[in-house]
Design a protein around this motif. Structure first.
Motif, PDB file in Angstrom:
ATOM      1  N   ARG A  37       0.814  -1.212   0.000  1.00 58.07           N
ATOM      2  CA  ARG A  37       0.000   0.000   0.000  1.00 58.07           C
ATOM      3  C   ARG A  37       0.853   1.270   0.000  1.00 58.07           C
ATOM      4  O   ARG A  37       0.324   2.378  -0.045  1.00 58.07           O
ATOM      5  CB  ARG A  37      -0.933   0.011   1.219  1.00 58.07           C
TER       6      ARG A  37
ATOM      7  N   LYS B 295     -15.494  -1.016 -11.598  1.00 60.24           N
ATOM      8  CA  LYS B 295     -16.360   0.020 -11.048  1.00 60.24           C
ATOM      9  C   LYS B 295     -17.380  -0.556 -10.070  1.00 60.24           C
ATOM     10  O   LYS B 295     -18.021  -1.576 -10.331  1.00 60.24           O
ATOM     11  CB  LYS B 295     -17.092   0.739 -12.182  1.00 60.24           C
ATOM     12  N   GLY B 296     -17.523   0.116  -8.924  1.00 56.20           N
ATOM     13  CA  GLY B 296     -18.538  -0.268  -7.961  1.00 56.20           C
ATOM     14  C   GLY B 296     -18.196  -1.476  -7.110  1.00 56.20           C
ATOM     15  O   GLY B 296     -19.012  -1.914  -6.289  1.00 56.20           O
ATOM     16  N   ARG B 297     -17.001  -2.021  -7.258  1.00 58.51           N
ATOM     17  CA  ARG B 297     -16.612  -3.199  -6.501  1.00 58.51           C
ATOM     18  C   ARG B 297     -15.635  -2.823  -5.390  1.00 58.51           C
ATOM     19  O   ARG B 297     -14.878  -1.863  -5.526  1.00 58.51           O
ATOM     20  CB  ARG B 297     -15.974  -4.237  -7.436  1.00 58.51           C
ATOM     21  N   ARG B 298     -15.667  -3.571  -4.320  1.00 55.59           N
ATOM     22  CA  ARG B 298     -14.761  -3.343  -3.197  1.00 55.59           C
ATOM     23  C   ARG B 298     -13.773  -4.500  -3.093  1.00 55.59           C
ATOM     24  O   ARG B 298     -14.141  -5.665  -3.275  1.00 55.59           O
ATOM     25  CB  ARG B 298     -15.542  -3.203  -1.884  1.00 55.59           C
ATOM     26  N   PHE B 299     -12.532  -4.166  -2.813  1.00 52.52           N
ATOM     27  CA  PHE B 299     -11.495  -5.175  -2.669  1.00 52.52           C
ATOM     28  C   PHE B 299     -10.832  -5.002  -1.308  1.00 52.52           C
ATOM     29  O   PHE B 299     -10.577  -3.882  -0.862  1.00 52.52           O
ATOM     30  CB  PHE B 299     -10.450  -5.041  -3.778  1.00 52.52           C
ATOM     31  N   ASP B 300     -10.538  -6.106  -0.674  1.00 50.34           N
ATOM     32  CA  ASP B 300      -9.941  -6.066   0.663  1.00 50.34           C
ATOM     33  C   ASP B 300      -8.423  -5.983   0.629  1.00 50.34           C
ATOM     34  O   ASP B 300      -7.801  -5.494   1.574  1.00 50.34           O
ATOM     35  CB  ASP B 300     -10.352  -7.304   1.467  1.00 50.34           C
ATOM     36  N   THR B 301      -7.819  -6.445  -0.449  1.00 53.94           N
ATOM     37  CA  THR B 301      -6.356  -6.449  -0.528  1.00 53.94           C
ATOM     38  C   THR B 301      -5.889  -5.984  -1.895  1.00 53.94           C
ATOM     39  O   THR B 301      -6.640  -6.041  -2.879  1.00 53.94           O
ATOM     40  CB  THR B 301      -5.782  -7.855  -0.272  1.00 53.94           C
TER      41      THR B 301
ATOM     42  N   GLU C 148      -5.990  -8.759  -4.510  1.00 52.29           N
ATOM     43  CA  GLU C 148      -7.272  -8.978  -5.186  1.00 52.29           C
ATOM     44  C   GLU C 148      -7.420  -8.040  -6.373  1.00 52.29           C
ATOM     45  O   GLU C 148      -7.911  -8.442  -7.442  1.00 52.29           O
ATOM     46  CB  GLU C 148      -8.424  -8.767  -4.201  1.00 52.29           C
ATOM     47  N   ILE C 149      -7.009  -6.793  -6.197  1.00 48.69           N
ATOM     48  CA  ILE C 149      -7.083  -5.821  -7.297  1.00 48.69           C
ATOM     49  C   ILE C 149      -6.174  -6.256  -8.438  1.00 48.69           C
ATOM     50  O   ILE C 149      -6.554  -6.220  -9.621  1.00 48.69           O
ATOM     51  CB  ILE C 149      -6.674  -4.428  -6.805  1.00 48.69           C
TER      52      ILE C 149
END
Length: 238
Positions: free
Chosen positions: A86, A184-190, A193-194
């Protein structure tokens, strides 16, 4: 890069004369050109002087001082990213004592180096004939002296990119929008994952997708020349 301490003295001078941080940054760009410190550093030093700091010398750092992209610094950057994906470029610059602009242009030069190696491995015929061109916009890291020096040394052909033009780089009008639509509109925790989802989008691109992109690229260039570089809006402008 111009002496960082010299630019800090200039920042301190502007602060003493009650210049805003935005005006100070603009004056540094006019005075030092592409070698000026970044906006973040300018704001950071203005804040330090506002808080009572008088010295323009770097804070003491433990260990050996860092100097640009030595093999030691490359290894340090790699280790830092592995430990925390990050981290931003500014975080890395602050940790290693590098300027943002130096980091960017040297990083981009390394990207071009990898691009050349990939071209040699995946398109050997184009490598032998030097039958390929590079197209990118006029971002400061792309036009830095060390990057231009890299082009010349390796005889790379670079397509001119007109200033203040609409999006002409395929990444801007083709690749990035496709990726945004999927993410778009999706959430990723790590971050992993992206990266995995981004790789899925890239793997799904077909040969026809790239053919369409380069046809669109040519049409945009033709339209830009027809308008003689003047501004226009939308792909359907005639």
């Amino acid at each position: 890069m111009a002496d960082l301490r010299e630019q800090r003295v200039c920042i301190k001078f502007c602060f003493k004369f009650l210049k805003t941080t935005a005006d100070t940054h603009q004056m540094l760009k006019e005075a030092f050109g592409e070698n000026s410190v970044g906006q973040t550093q300018t704001y950071d030093w203005c804040k330090r002087f506002k808080n009572g700091r008088t010295s323009t010398v770097d804070d003491d750092r433990s260990g050996r001082p860092s100097t640009d992209t030595t093999s030691e610094n490359v290894a340090k950057v790699r280790d830092l990213i592995v430990q925390d994906r990050r981290l931003t470029i500014q975080d890395l610059c602050n940790t290693l004592g590098l300027s943002y602009s130096t980091f960017n242009k040297k990083f981009y030069r390394d990207v071009l180096r990898r691009l050349r190696e990939d071209t040699r491995g995946k398109r050997p015929e184009k490598w032998r004939m030097n039958d390929w061109v590079l197209h990118h916009d006029n971002a400061r890291p792309h036009t830095a002296y060390i990057v231009q020096e890299f082009w010349a040394k390796n005889k790379m052909t670079v397509v001119a990119h007109p200033p203040y033009s609409p999006d002409l780089a395929p990444c801007d009008f083709f690749l990035f929008p496709k990726m945004k639509m999927k993410l778009k509109g999706r959430r990723f925790d790590t971050v992993e994952e992206i990266q995995a989802e981004t790789q899925t989008v890239l793997n799904a691109l077909t040969k026809k997708d790239f053919q369409d992109a380069f046809q669109m690229w040519q049409k945009r260039w033709d339209r830009c020349m027809r308008f003689q570089g003047d501004y226009f809006e939308g792909d359907d402008a005639e």
